[in-house]
Motif scaffolding. Structure first.
Motif, PDB file in Angstrom:
ATOM      1  N   HIS A  46     -10.814  23.911   4.425  1.00 42.09           N
ATOM      2  CA  HIS A  46      -9.528  23.501   3.873  1.00 42.09           C
ATOM      3  C   HIS A  46      -9.606  22.190   3.080  1.00 42.09           C
ATOM      4  O   HIS A  46     -10.243  21.236   3.526  1.00 42.09           O
ATOM      5  N   ASP A  47      -8.965  22.163   1.922  1.00 43.52           N
ATOM      6  CA  ASP A  47      -8.751  20.948   1.139  1.00 43.52           C
ATOM      7  C   ASP A  47     -10.062  20.211   0.863  1.00 43.52           C
ATOM      8  O   ASP A  47     -10.242  19.050   1.217  1.00 43.52           O
ATOM      9  N   LEU A  48     -10.990  20.879   0.213  1.00 39.80           N
ATOM     10  CA  LEU A  48     -12.347  20.367   0.023  1.00 39.80           C
ATOM     11  C   LEU A  48     -12.489  19.380  -1.131  1.00 39.80           C
ATOM     12  O   LEU A  48     -13.525  18.717  -1.233  1.00 39.80           O
ATOM     13  N   ALA A  49     -11.521  19.294  -2.017  1.00 38.04           N
ATOM     14  CA  ALA A  49     -11.657  18.409  -3.170  1.00 38.04           C
ATOM     15  C   ALA A  49     -10.309  17.826  -3.556  1.00 38.04           C
ATOM     16  O   ALA A  49      -9.289  18.513  -3.493  1.00 38.04           O
ATOM     17  N   ASN A  50     -10.321  16.588  -3.955  1.00 38.48           N
ATOM     18  CA  ASN A  50      -9.124  15.911  -4.429  1.00 38.48           C
ATOM     19  C   ASN A  50      -8.973  16.196  -5.921  1.00 38.48           C
ATOM     20  O   ASN A  50      -9.416  15.424  -6.755  1.00 38.48           O
ATOM     21  N   LEU A  51      -8.365  17.337  -6.234  1.00 38.76           N
ATOM     22  CA  LEU A  51      -8.173  17.723  -7.632  1.00 38.76           C
ATOM     23  C   LEU A  51      -7.043  16.895  -8.222  1.00 38.76           C
ATOM     24  O   LEU A  51      -5.945  16.860  -7.688  1.00 38.76           O
ATOM     25  N   GLU A  52      -7.340  16.208  -9.316  1.00 34.63           N
ATOM     26  CA  GLU A  52      -6.369  15.328  -9.956  1.00 34.63           C
ATOM     27  C   GLU A  52      -6.180  15.758 -11.404  1.00 34.63           C
ATOM     28  O   GLU A  52      -7.053  15.537 -12.231  1.00 34.63           O
ATOM     29  N   PRO A  53      -5.029  16.381 -11.731  1.00 35.24           N
ATOM     30  CA  PRO A  53      -4.815  16.793 -13.117  1.00 35.24           C
ATOM     31  C   PRO A  53      -4.373  15.669 -14.046  1.00 35.24           C
ATOM     32  O   PRO A  53      -4.277  15.868 -15.251  1.00 35.24           O
ATOM     33  N   GLY A  54      -4.114  14.485 -13.509  1.00 40.08           N
ATOM     34  CA  GLY A  54      -3.747  13.351 -14.349  1.00 40.08           C
ATOM     35  C   GLY A  54      -2.319  13.442 -14.849  1.00 40.08           C
ATOM     36  O   GLY A  54      -1.630  14.451 -14.665  1.00 40.08           O
ATOM     37  N   PRO A  55      -1.871  12.368 -15.518  1.00 44.77           N
ATOM     38  CA  PRO A  55      -0.489  12.309 -16.008  1.00 44.77           C
ATOM     39  C   PRO A  55      -0.182  13.462 -16.961  1.00 44.77           C
ATOM     40  O   PRO A  55      -0.948  13.724 -17.879  1.00 44.77           O
ATOM     41  N   GLU A  56       0.897  14.149 -16.712  1.00 52.43           N
ATOM     42  CA  GLU A  56       1.374  15.238 -17.555  1.00 52.43           C
ATOM     43  C   GLU A  56       0.377  16.385 -17.704  1.00 52.43           C
ATOM     44  O   GLU A  56       0.521  17.239 -18.575  1.00 52.43           O
ATOM     45  N   GLY A  57      -0.650  16.402 -16.861  1.00 52.62           N
ATOM     46  CA  GLY A  57      -1.647  17.462 -16.940  1.00 52.62           C
ATOM     47  C   GLY A  57      -1.349  18.579 -15.961  1.00 52.62           C
ATOM     48  O   GLY A  57      -0.486  18.455 -15.098  1.00 52.62           O
ATOM     49  N   ARG A  58      -2.072  19.662 -16.139  1.00 56.92           N
ATOM     50  CA  ARG A  58      -2.000  20.754 -15.179  1.00 56.92           C
ATOM     51  C   ARG A  58      -3.412  21.245 -14.921  1.00 56.92           C
ATOM     52  O   ARG A  58      -4.285  21.159 -15.800  1.00 56.92           O
TER      53      ARG A  58
END
Length: 170
Positions: A46-58
């Protein structure tokens, strides 16, 4: 620059602790939070990576198909994504190389770290971490890539003033 003036990169095994300064190791192992689901039929890592799409990103999902690199390999450039993370999850059952440097100013060859990733290990580069583009080994390899779509400049590339060399596997 000739290879005799290059910095030799020592390739080390990819581990959660060694890769932590650069992002997340994506691996189903006992160190990862996991539990049984689906009436006992499935183990969820579970929850293996801190995915960060950044400001206004997807977050988007793509497949990258990388041609194999021959060793020794000379590292002449690096890139980073300042706005978001970028995850690579191998699908082809082949080891691959990961070359990284800490976020911040453009790295020197001495700042580079090289890891040998096994076919069951993925990586998630934290925002701003310098990394070499895909380094498949042995055969054409496919990776699921989770990264960012959205406004703003999200890829910086540099040429290294001194090259790094990954030696042939022994």
């Amino acid at each position: 620059m000739s290879e005799q003036n290059a910095f030799i990169l020592q390739v080390q095994p990819l581990s959660r602790a060694a890769f932590a300064p650069f992002g997340d190791l994506i691996e189903a192992d006992d160190a990862a939070h996991h539990f049984t689901i689906n009436a006992g039929n499935t183990e969820r890592y579970h929850d293996l990576a801190n995915l960060e799409p950044g400001p206004e990103g997807r977050a988007i999902v793509s497949i990258f198909r990388g041609q194999p690199r021959r060793l020794p390999f000379t590292v002449t450039m690096m890139e980073r994504h300042p706005l978001a993370s970028q995850a690579f999850i191998p699908m082809s059952g082949h080891p691959y190389l990961v070359v990284v440097a800490p976020p911040g100013p453009a790295p020197d060859a001495q700042d580079l770290r090289a890891f040998l990733a096994q076919p069951h290990q993925g990586v998630n580069y934290a925002p701003g971490v310098w990394h070499h583009p895909l380094l498949a080994l042995d055969a054409v390899s496919e990776f699921i890539v989770i990264d960012r779509a959205g406004p703003g400049h999200n890829c910086d590339e540099i040429t290294l003033p001194q090259h790094g060399v990954i030696p042939a596997r022994g």
